[in-house]
Scaffold this motif. Structure first.
Motif, PDB file in Angstrom:
ATOM      1  N   GLN A 116       0.876  -1.150  -0.071  1.00  0.00           N
ATOM      2  CA  GLN A 116       0.038   0.143   0.004  1.00  0.00           C
ATOM      3  C   GLN A 116       0.817   1.170   0.170  1.00  0.00           C
ATOM      4  O   GLN A 116       1.786   1.291   0.733  1.00  0.00           O
ATOM      5  CB  GLN A 116      -0.825  -0.019   1.279  1.00  0.00           C
ATOM      6  N   ASP A 130      -3.501  -4.644   5.986  1.00  0.00           N
ATOM      7  CA  ASP A 130      -3.261  -3.871   7.141  1.00  0.00           C
ATOM      8  C   ASP A 130      -2.033  -4.742   7.745  1.00  0.00           C
ATOM      9  O   ASP A 130      -1.470  -4.550   8.778  1.00  0.00           O
ATOM     10  CB  ASP A 130      -4.096  -3.533   7.923  1.00  0.00           C
ATOM     11  N   ASP A 144      -4.568  -2.410  15.451  1.00  0.00           N
ATOM     12  CA  ASP A 144      -4.799  -2.326  13.975  1.00  0.00           C
ATOM     13  C   ASP A 144      -4.961  -1.124  13.548  1.00  0.00           C
ATOM     14  O   ASP A 144      -4.509  -0.584  12.461  1.00  0.00           O
ATOM     15  CB  ASP A 144      -6.011  -3.228  13.496  1.00  0.00           C
ATOM     16  N   THR A 145      -5.627  -0.100  14.413  1.00  0.00           N
ATOM     17  CA  THR A 145      -5.580   1.420  14.028  1.00  0.00           C
ATOM     18  C   THR A 145      -4.342   1.972  14.125  1.00  0.00           C
ATOM     19  O   THR A 145      -3.976   2.751  13.063  1.00  0.00           O
ATOM     20  CB  THR A 145      -6.275   2.108  14.839  1.00  0.00           C
ATOM     21  N   LYS A 202      -2.095   1.454  11.165  1.00  0.00           N
ATOM     22  CA  LYS A 202      -2.368   2.214   9.750  1.00  0.00           C
ATOM     23  C   LYS A 202      -1.871   3.546   9.728  1.00  0.00           C
ATOM     24  O   LYS A 202      -1.773   4.186   8.879  1.00  0.00           O
ATOM     25  CB  LYS A 202      -3.934   2.175   9.502  1.00  0.00           C
TER      26      LYS A 202
END
Length: 731
Positions: free
Chosen positions: A234, A286, A343-344, A347
């Motif tokens: 990404q 992710d 997980d946040t 990112k």
């Protein structure tokens, strides 16, 4: 000299053999002959074939020309470097032909294999290795060197796999199977190979490293723009650079590369292991584990939790229906607060971002660290930092899993939540806890969408459940019928917030009252308590000794007082009901307040309101525990007041001190002659009983000279006169 002649003869024989087999040989003029290209072999094969067959056209380098035509039909089309027809480029005779040498002809760029092959074909040197590419331009699993006869297996990047080389005349490894130890293609390789098949203007083709992972820097050849990517490929925002400008070093922090996730680390480690049947985890964009994982060598698939652990009972053999791991059918539990926070954070591509660490159950590990600074600290079960536990890098770290780390015990909500998180079953209800580990007022079942209000013990409040799609009750307000916390719950919650060695945390029952037996977890001592939570002398028992049964007379448990009975009866009653306040001995406190209205008043020892002491919310309250609070006030007959929800006292329920003193009887008017010989009892603050049937009573406002109409209902209590009162009347 004789030996030299023999050597020359051998070389001549070898050169002749190579020439016959299409290998490297020498022309009569002494030049070196290169091997035939695929285009030459195809062309030469067709020349001796069927009449009317299409004969490939080769360019000066004997590669396929971009445009190929059929001499027998007149149709023309574009081909890729392998000679395969590009769909949609075929033109009929007499129509405009596509320029196959340009992007209009939708020619894809050459693959690394094709570039290496075409480059090697131009090198005219004895023993040059020419790679073999498949129809898509990718390296074939098996590669051979024609000059020596040695063959070996390669990965998708064309690199030789160690231990797979075989000499001429020996059995060759089947490189297309696990015996050849060929690993599965990585996401980068899949994306790259897929893009190579797309014949369209400006297609972006990912660049993969030797392990098949995305290189930190990616570029679009058609525009010259470059950018940094994470391990999932990404684009990292803010790293794109136009052609001709300085490129960010994507391999450093300046490129803001986030650290690899546990899934990515496990995946990349497995990709480097060249062994039969190695399991390679699958990660999402992710870097987290995808809900479904499979072992390519066996075809078995299974569901995993967010830490990559297999969920029991979800494994399916090849050829059977696969469980949908992304839904409840796959029994995947919801992400925990720790997993959501982790997980946040993963990112967020920024220098020094703190990424929480979660255990196998998705809960915060007791110790958390910030990788960018090296500082570590202890956290509670909600992930909140425990003050005084932070340690700088290079110093001794507190053992957060022990009391030295000052970890408070888990609350009932946290225990219930963590237990439910381990249950992998359709529709399991997982409680929601606040930052202090207490039940949030509103609880929901994710599998059904139903929500409801709970009390501080987590018990559902009847009548508050709402189906999905309907308005949810505000459980934090009176509309949600949430009762105030009991003294036990207040003491328990306060103790839970204290992070210290050996803190005593009271135990409350489902109604929020103290359980008869209380224990201190840090010492093992237990004892019996009154309903107010006070220890009963002589009931304490050390650990390892028989404990007193606190629910029997042996524990010298006294009966509940009238205040305690009244309080406990109303505690789970209707909305806005008045709940008495009792002191440590179970007696009525001198001051009582109504939580739903804010009014307060003084009471006597029986809990009866003392007239004239009621104060409205926002006004100064009387000190009921002093002389000023009418401690010795003797109420008159007009001293009892009731609302429409109260019940009049029983005749024998008052003590002698509660009986009103005698006073002159009220004088009746003509309008209340039916009440002659009876007393009128009025609510406190009422100026006078109503004189006329149509006259409204008024309430005297202690802070105003004016009198206002009151919505309070006046209850007229008819009492039979006593003999003494009859005697005085007769006089």
């Amino acid at each position: 000299m004789k030996l030299l002649h023999i050597l020359c003869f051998c070389l001549a024989v070898l050169a002749s053999t190579w020439a016959e087999t299409g290998g490297v040989g020498r022309h009569r003029n002494g030049g070196i002959k290169r091997p035939k290209t695929p285009c030459e072999r195809a062309r030469d094969a067709v020349k001796n074939g069927l009449i009317g067959a299409d004969i490939p056209t080769c360019d000066d380098d004997v590669e396929y020309t971009h445009e190929q035509c059929s001499g027998s039909t007149g149709y023309c089309w574009c081909v890729n470097s392998s000679g395969q027809k590009v769909p949609g480029t075929e033109t009929r005779p007499g129509t405009a032909r596509i320029n196959c040498a340009t992007q209009n002809g939708m020619m894809r760029p050459k693959t690394p294999c094709e570039i290496a092959r075409d480059t090697a074909m131009k090198i005219v040197r004895l023993g040059v290795y020419v790679p073999t590419c498949d129809n898509d331009g990718q390296y074939t699993p098996e590669q051979c060197r024609a000059s020596t006869g040695y063959c070996w297996c390669v990965n998708s990047s064309g690199q030789k796999i160690q231990g797979t080389e075989t000499p001429p005349g020996t059995a060759r490894i089947n490189c297309a199977t696990q015996n050849g130890m060929i690993r599965s293609k990585t996401p980068c390789e899949i994306a790259r190979d897929t893009a190579m098949k797309i014949v369209r203007l400006g297609v972006y083709v990912p660049t993969c490293d030797n392990d098949g992972q995305y290189t930190p820097e990616q570029c679009r050849a058609s525009t010259g723009y470059c950018w940094c990517v994470n391990s999932s490929g990404q684009k990292i925002q803010g790293t794109e650079t136009p052609p001709g400008t300085a490129i960010i070093n994507c391999a450093t922090q300046n490129g803001m590369m986030r650290p690899k996730t546990p899934c990515e680390i496990a995946r990349d480690t497995a990709m480097k292991i060249v062994r039969l049947g190695v399991y390679v985890p699958t990660c999402d964009n992710d870097g987290q584990y995808t809900p479904e994982q499979c072992r390519a060598s066996t075809g078995y698939c299974w569901c995993v939790n967010s830490t990559g652990q297999k969920i029991q009972g979800t494994e399916t053999p090849p050829g059977t229906a696969i469980i949908n791991c992304a839904t409840q059918n796959g029994m995947i539990r919801s992400k925990t607060p720790c997993e959501i926070a982790r997980d946040t954070a993963m990112k967020i591509v920024r220098l020094g971002v703190y990424v929480p660490t979660c255990d196998n159950d998705g809960q915060y590990t007791p110790e958390q660290c910030r990788a960018s600074t090296g500082y570590c600290w202890c956290v509670n079960s909600s992930g909140q930092k425990i003050q005084g536990t932070e340690t700088p890098p290079g110093t001794a770290i507190i053992n957060c899993a022990t009391q030295n780390g000052m970890m408070r015990p888990k609350t009932p909500c946290e225990i219930a939540r963590d237990t439910a998180m381990k249950i992998v079953r359709l529709g399991v209800y997982v409680p929601t806890c606040d930052n202090d580990g207490q039940y949030t007022p509103e609880q929901c079942r994710a599998s059904t969408g139903y929500c409801w209000c709970v009390n501080s013990s987590g018990q559902k409040i009847q009548g508050t459940e709402t189906p999905p799609g309907t308005a949810i009750i505000n459980c934090a307000t009176q509309n949600g019928m949430i009762r105030p916390k009991t003294p036990c719950e207040i003491a328990r919650d306060t103790a839970m917030e204290k992070v210290g060695l050996g803190v005593y945390v009271p135990t409350c029952d489902n109604d929020g009252q103290y359980t008869p037996e209380q224990c201190r977890a840090s010492t093992g001592y237990c004892w019996c308590v009154f309903s107010s939570g006070q220890k009963i002398p002589g009931t304490e028992t050390p650990p390892g000794t028989p404990r007193i049964n606190c629910t029997t007379q042996n524990a010298t448990i006294r009966s509940k007082t009238p205040c305690e009975r009244a309080r406990d009866d109303v505690i789970n009653g209707p909305i806005g009901a008045f709940i008495p306040t009792c002191d440590a001995a179970g007696q009525y406190t001198p001051e009582q307040c109504w939580g739903s209205t804010g009014q307060c008043w003084c009471v006597n020892s029986s809990g009866r309101k003392i007239p004239g002491t009621e104060t409205l919310p926002g006004t100064a309250r009387i000190n009921c525990s002093t002389q000023t609070g009418v401690e010795n006030y003797k109420p008159t007959r007009t001293g009892h007041s009731f609302t429409e929800n109260d019940e009049p006292p029983l005749a024998d329920s008052s003590s002698e001190e509660d009986k009103p003193e005698e006073s002159e009887p009220c004088t009746s008017t003509d309008d209340d002659s039916s009440l002659a010989g009876q007393e009128q009892v009025v609510a406190p603050g009422l100026a006078t009983p109503p004189n006329n049937a149509g006259e409204d009573p008024t309430i005297l406002d202690p802070d105003s000279d004016s009198s206002l109409p009151s919505p309070v209902t006046v209850v007229v209590l008819l009492l039979n006169p006593t003999p003494r009162q009859k005697h005085r009347r007769s006089r």
